[in-house]
Design a protein around this motif. Structure first.
Motif, PDB file in Angstrom:
ATOM      1  N   VAL A   1      36.170  12.303  35.533  1.00 32.23           N
ATOM      2  CA  VAL A   1      35.413  13.494  35.893  1.00 32.23           C
ATOM      3  C   VAL A   1      36.009  14.038  37.191  1.00 32.23           C
ATOM      4  O   VAL A   1      36.087  13.311  38.187  1.00 32.23           O
ATOM      5  CB  VAL A   1      33.913  13.176  36.104  1.00 32.23           C
ATOM      6  CG1 VAL A   1      33.141  14.430  36.486  1.00 32.23           C
ATOM      7  CG2 VAL A   1      33.325  12.514  34.870  1.00 32.23           C
ATOM      8  N   ARG A   2      36.455  15.287  37.142  1.00 34.08           N
ATOM      9  CA  ARG A   2      37.015  15.929  38.332  1.00 34.08           C
ATOM     10  C   ARG A   2      36.189  17.153  38.683  1.00 34.08           C
ATOM     11  O   ARG A   2      35.959  18.007  37.831  1.00 34.08           O
ATOM     12  CB  ARG A   2      38.466  16.362  38.098  1.00 34.08           C
ATOM     13  CG  ARG A   2      39.426  15.195  38.058  1.00 34.08           C
ATOM     14  CD  ARG A   2      40.870  15.659  37.985  1.00 34.08           C
ATOM     15  NE  ARG A   2      41.073  16.547  36.851  1.00 34.08           N
ATOM     16  CZ  ARG A   2      41.852  17.636  36.867  1.00 34.08           C
ATOM     17  NH1 ARG A   2      42.492  17.976  37.948  1.00 34.08           N
ATOM     18  NH2 ARG A   2      41.985  18.371  35.792  1.00 34.08           N
ATOM     19  N   ASP A   3      35.735  17.202  39.928  1.00 31.63           N
ATOM     20  CA  ASP A   3      35.053  18.378  40.450  1.00 31.63           C
ATOM     21  C   ASP A   3      36.128  19.249  41.083  1.00 31.63           C
ATOM     22  O   ASP A   3      36.679  18.900  42.137  1.00 31.63           O
ATOM     23  CB  ASP A   3      33.992  17.969  41.470  1.00 31.63           C
ATOM     24  CG  ASP A   3      33.173  19.138  41.964  1.00 31.63           C
ATOM     25  OD1 ASP A   3      33.744  20.246  42.103  1.00 31.63           O
ATOM     26  OD2 ASP A   3      31.979  18.951  42.238  1.00 31.63           O
ATOM     27  N   LEU A   4      36.472  20.355  40.434  1.00 30.15           N
ATOM     28  CA  LEU A   4      37.563  21.190  40.911  1.00 30.15           C
ATOM     29  C   LEU A   4      37.207  21.929  42.198  1.00 30.15           C
ATOM     30  O   LEU A   4      38.095  22.336  42.948  1.00 30.15           O
ATOM     31  CB  LEU A   4      37.975  22.186  39.824  1.00 30.15           C
ATOM     32  CG  LEU A   4      38.445  21.542  38.510  1.00 30.15           C
ATOM     33  CD1 LEU A   4      38.764  22.608  37.480  1.00 30.15           C
ATOM     34  CD2 LEU A   4      39.640  20.628  38.731  1.00 30.15           C
ATOM     35  N   ALA A   5      35.924  22.086  42.480  1.00 29.13           N
ATOM     36  CA  ALA A   5      35.500  22.768  43.702  1.00 29.13           C
ATOM     37  C   ALA A   5      35.636  21.863  44.925  1.00 29.13           C
ATOM     38  O   ALA A   5      36.159  22.262  45.956  1.00 29.13           O
ATOM     39  CB  ALA A   5      34.066  23.269  43.561  1.00 29.13           C
TER      40      ALA A   5
ATOM     41  N   GLY B   1      31.388  28.061  36.105  1.00 32.34           N
ATOM     42  CA  GLY B   1      30.273  28.944  36.389  1.00 32.34           C
ATOM     43  C   GLY B   1      29.864  28.813  37.831  1.00 32.34           C
ATOM     44  O   GLY B   1      30.515  28.135  38.614  1.00 32.34           O
ATOM     45  N   PRO B   2      28.749  29.417  38.168  1.00 29.04           N
ATOM     46  CA  PRO B   2      28.321  29.378  39.571  1.00 29.04           C
ATOM     47  C   PRO B   2      27.863  27.993  40.043  1.00 29.04           C
ATOM     48  O   PRO B   2      27.983  27.669  41.214  1.00 29.04           O
ATOM     49  CB  PRO B   2      27.174  30.381  39.615  1.00 29.04           C
ATOM     50  CG  PRO B   2      26.713  30.526  38.210  1.00 29.04           C
ATOM     51  CD  PRO B   2      27.902  30.246  37.341  1.00 29.04           C
ATOM     52  N   ALA B   3      27.367  27.161  39.127  1.00 29.19           N
ATOM     53  CA  ALA B   3      26.823  25.862  39.548  1.00 29.19           C
ATOM     54  C   ALA B   3      27.845  24.736  39.457  1.00 29.19           C
ATOM     55  O   ALA B   3      27.783  23.779  40.222  1.00 29.19           O
ATOM     56  CB  ALA B   3      25.595  25.510  38.709  1.00 29.19           C
ATOM     57  N   LYS B   4      28.811  24.841  38.514  1.00 26.15           N
ATOM     58  CA  LYS B   4      29.728  23.722  38.281  1.00 26.15           C
ATOM     59  C   LYS B   4      31.130  24.240  38.013  1.00 26.15           C
ATOM     60  O   LYS B   4      31.313  25.298  37.426  1.00 26.15           O
ATOM     61  CB  LYS B   4      29.268  22.898  37.074  1.00 26.15           C
ATOM     62  CG  LYS B   4      27.918  22.244  37.245  1.00 26.15           C
ATOM     63  CD  LYS B   4      27.511  21.534  35.976  1.00 26.15           C
ATOM     64  CE  LYS B   4      26.108  20.971  36.113  1.00 26.15           C
ATOM     65  NZ  LYS B   4      25.588  20.480  34.835  1.00 26.15           N
ATOM     66  N   HIS B   5      32.105  23.411  38.407  1.00 24.93           N
ATOM     67  CA  HIS B   5      33.509  23.681  38.115  1.00 24.93           C
ATOM     68  C   HIS B   5      34.160  22.312  37.896  1.00 24.93           C
ATOM     69  O   HIS B   5      34.680  21.703  38.834  1.00 24.93           O
ATOM     70  CB  HIS B   5      34.146  24.449  39.271  1.00 24.93           C
ATOM     71  CG  HIS B   5      35.434  25.114  38.911  1.00 24.93           C
ATOM     72  ND1 HIS B   5      35.580  25.927  37.810  1.00 24.93           N
ATOM     73  CD2 HIS B   5      36.637  25.067  39.505  1.00 24.93           C
ATOM     74  CE1 HIS B   5      36.825  26.358  37.756  1.00 24.93           C
ATOM     75  NE2 HIS B   5      37.488  25.847  38.768  1.00 24.93           N
ATOM     76  N   LEU B   6      34.049  21.807  36.663  1.00 19.77           N
ATOM     77  CA  LEU B   6      34.424  20.423  36.355  1.00 19.77           C
ATOM     78  C   LEU B   6      35.398  20.343  35.190  1.00 19.77           C
ATOM     79  O   LEU B   6      35.432  21.236  34.337  1.00 19.77           O
ATOM     80  CB  LEU B   6      33.181  19.615  35.947  1.00 19.77           C
ATOM     81  CG  LEU B   6      31.978  19.575  36.871  1.00 19.77           C
ATOM     82  CD1 LEU B   6      30.800  18.932  36.162  1.00 19.77           C
ATOM     83  CD2 LEU B   6      32.332  18.815  38.132  1.00 19.77           C
TER      84      LEU B   6
ATOM     85  N   ALA C   1      23.895  29.550  33.640  1.00 15.59           N
ATOM     86  CA  ALA C   1      24.978  30.502  33.912  1.00 15.59           C
ATOM     87  C   ALA C   1      26.358  29.876  33.735  1.00 15.59           C
ATOM     88  O   ALA C   1      27.368  30.557  33.877  1.00 15.59           O
ATOM     89  CB  ALA C   1      24.830  31.056  35.317  1.00 15.59           C
ATOM     90  N   ASP C   2      26.417  28.575  33.465  1.00 14.31           N
ATOM     91  CA  ASP C   2      27.695  27.881  33.301  1.00 14.31           C
ATOM     92  C   ASP C   2      28.087  27.849  31.824  1.00 14.31           C
ATOM     93  O   ASP C   2      27.236  27.899  30.936  1.00 14.31           O
ATOM     94  CB  ASP C   2      27.599  26.435  33.812  1.00 14.31           C
ATOM     95  CG  ASP C   2      27.329  26.370  35.307  1.00 14.31           C
ATOM     96  OD1 ASP C   2      27.809  27.253  36.044  1.00 14.31           O
ATOM     97  OD2 ASP C   2      26.634  25.433  35.731  1.00 14.31           O
ATOM     98  N   LEU C   3      29.393  27.755  31.569  1.00 13.71           N
ATOM     99  CA  LEU C   3      29.889  27.621  30.201  1.00 13.71           C
ATOM    100  C   LEU C   3      30.656  26.314  30.074  1.00 13.71           C
ATOM    101  O   LEU C   3      31.559  26.038  30.863  1.00 13.71           O
ATOM    102  CB  LEU C   3      30.815  28.788  29.826  1.00 13.71           C
ATOM    103  CG  LEU C   3      31.432  28.671  28.423  1.00 13.71           C
ATOM    104  CD1 LEU C   3      30.363  28.770  27.340  1.00 13.71           C
ATOM    105  CD2 LEU C   3      32.508  29.725  28.228  1.00 13.71           C
ATOM    106  N   TYR C   4      30.261  25.520  29.091  1.00 12.67           N
ATOM    107  CA  TYR C   4      30.963  24.292  28.751  1.00 12.67           C
ATOM    108  C   TYR C   4      31.868  24.600  27.560  1.00 12.67           C
ATOM    109  O   TYR C   4      31.393  25.093  26.546  1.00 12.67           O
ATOM    110  CB  TYR C   4      29.977  23.197  28.327  1.00 12.67           C
ATOM    111  CG  TYR C   4      29.181  22.576  29.447  1.00 12.67           C
ATOM    112  CD1 TYR C   4      29.329  21.238  29.756  1.00 12.67           C
ATOM    113  CD2 TYR C   4      28.269  23.326  30.189  1.00 12.67           C
ATOM    114  CE1 TYR C   4      28.591  20.657  30.784  1.00 12.67           C
ATOM    115  CE2 TYR C   4      27.532  22.764  31.209  1.00 12.67           C
ATOM    116  CZ  TYR C   4      27.698  21.423  31.501  1.00 12.67           C
ATOM    117  OH  TYR C   4      26.979  20.850  32.516  1.00 12.67           O
ATOM    118  N   ARG C   5      33.155  24.307  27.670  1.00 13.90           N
ATOM    119  CA  ARG C   5      34.088  24.477  26.557  1.00 13.90           C
ATOM    120  C   ARG C   5      34.721  23.116  26.296  1.00 13.90           C
ATOM    121  O   ARG C   5      35.395  22.549  27.154  1.00 13.90           O
ATOM    122  CB  ARG C   5      35.155  25.517  26.872  1.00 13.90           C
ATOM    123  CG  ARG C   5      36.267  25.527  25.811  1.00 13.90           C
ATOM    124  CD  ARG C   5      37.039  26.810  25.790  1.00 13.90           C
ATOM    125  NE  ARG C   5      36.189  27.838  25.203  1.00 13.90           N
ATOM    126  CZ  ARG C   5      36.367  29.132  25.391  1.00 13.90           C
ATOM    127  NH1 ARG C   5      37.341  29.570  26.145  1.00 13.90           N
ATOM    128  NH2 ARG C   5      35.570  29.996  24.805  1.00 13.90           N
TER     129      ARG C   5
END
Length: 147
Positions: free
Chosen positions: A24-28, A132-137, A109-113
């Protein structure tokens, strides 16, 4: 062997026990975590499979037990699956006939692909990109069949 391994019946292929390794990588923030455990796809009353995952998730140096449950129900087309959360809410479809499938799941507001790739009879991978605004993973999971 090609890049993808076609699977005519997703539920029949997934049934059984799988060793799971997930990064799991948090890109932010740049933080990285890891999940290690097992996933069992067992029979579900009324048809389909109950996906039960359990193991240890390590994040920022702290290891904790983690688990999740999903329901893989027969899809509308033969050989496909309708994946649902444990409470019955829809998650995504799944069609592995070509050995590869891309699914989208909007969450607030996030999109999981998710990209599903079958490598051979005993190995498959998922890569979920969340933006999205809450997550960038980016979550990459390797599955190996346990005989």
């Amino acid at each position: 062997m090609g890049e993808f391994w076609p699977v005519p019946d997703a539920l029949a292929h997934l049934a059984g026990r799988w060793r799971v390794e997930r990064s799991v990588r948090d890109l932010a923030s740049g933080d990285e975590g890891r999940f290690e455990g097992v996933t069992v796809f067992g029979p579900l009353a009324g048809g389909g499979l109950l996906h039960e995952e359990s193991g240890t998730f390590t994040w920022r140096g702290v290891a904790r037990p983690a688990e999740r449950t999903l329901r893989f129900l027969p899809g509308e087309a033969p050989g496909t699956a309708d994946v649902r959360f444990a409470d019955g809410r829809p998650f995504h479809g799944l069609d592995l006939a070509s050995g590869r499938y891309v699914a989208d799941h909007p969450c607030a507001a996030d999109l999981y692909r998710g990209e599903f790739t079958v490598l051979d009879r005993d190995h498959w991978r998922t890569v979920w990109r969340v933006g999205g605004p809450a997550k960038h993973l980016v979550l990459t999971t390797e599955y190996t069949r346990v005989n």
